[in-house]
Design a protein around this motif. Sequence first.
Motif, PDB file in Angstrom:
ATOM      1  N   THR A 142      22.341   5.986  10.801  1.00 39.13           N
ATOM      2  CA  THR A 142      23.432   6.946  10.607  1.00 39.13           C
ATOM      3  C   THR A 142      22.992   8.348  10.998  1.00 39.13           C
ATOM      4  O   THR A 142      23.756   9.091  11.632  1.00 39.13           O
ATOM      5  N   ILE A 143      21.771   8.716  10.657  1.00 37.48           N
ATOM      6  CA  ILE A 143      21.263  10.045  11.047  1.00 37.48           C
ATOM      7  C   ILE A 143      21.152  10.133  12.564  1.00 37.48           C
ATOM      8  O   ILE A 143      21.527  11.148  13.172  1.00 37.48           O
ATOM      9  N   LYS A 144      20.639   9.072  13.203  1.00 38.07           N
ATOM     10  CA  LYS A 144      20.508   9.068  14.662  1.00 38.07           C
ATOM     11  C   LYS A 144      21.877   9.238  15.337  1.00 38.07           C
ATOM     12  O   LYS A 144      21.999   9.955  16.327  1.00 38.07           O
ATOM     13  N   LYS A 145      22.890   8.580  14.802  1.00 39.43           N
ATOM     14  CA  LYS A 145      24.244   8.741  15.353  1.00 39.43           C
ATOM     15  C   LYS A 145      24.699  10.189  15.209  1.00 39.43           C
ATOM     16  O   LYS A 145      25.330  10.734  16.116  1.00 39.43           O
ATOM     17  N   ALA A 146      24.396  10.799  14.079  1.00 39.33           N
ATOM     18  CA  ALA A 146      24.795  12.187  13.846  1.00 39.33           C
ATOM     19  C   ALA A 146      24.021  13.157  14.742  1.00 39.33           C
ATOM     20  O   ALA A 146      24.459  14.284  14.967  1.00 39.33           O
TER      21      ALA A 146
END
Length: 148
Positions: A142-146
């Motif tokens: 999720t952090i990587k997507k953000a």
Amino acid sequence: MGFTEGQEALVNGSWEAFKQNIPQYSVLFYTFILEKAPAAKDMFSFLKDSAGVPQDDPRLKAHAEKVFEMVRDSANQLRAKGEVTLTNATLGGIHVQKGVADPHFVVVKEALLKTIKEVAGDKWSGELGNAWEVAYDGLATTIKKAMS
């Protein structure tokens, strides 16, 4: 198969054990990170100017607690809704600003798992490690997507 009630219970139980001695486990967590990736020191304001991992820096403790709490929250989200959402919308940007890349997520996961193994002591099991790993991977994804 989604994140199970048992996995959630394992993460929550060891999170409670982590909270019992945040100062010690925080230092251990960052020690593990720096053993694996010494250059990561420059990514953390509380490590930049120190000659190792400071034993009594409240910023270090607060950051470690936040990391472990976010993984615990990810476990709860995975169990409740099958996905992880960020409560802090700026998290992706902060990681980009600090120069975080995929290999850093691997180092942090290894350090997190080694720390939880220390926290759990004789209660450590592959199942406990796997529960934390799945929760961490959900958060990291999720952090990587953000970040993109």
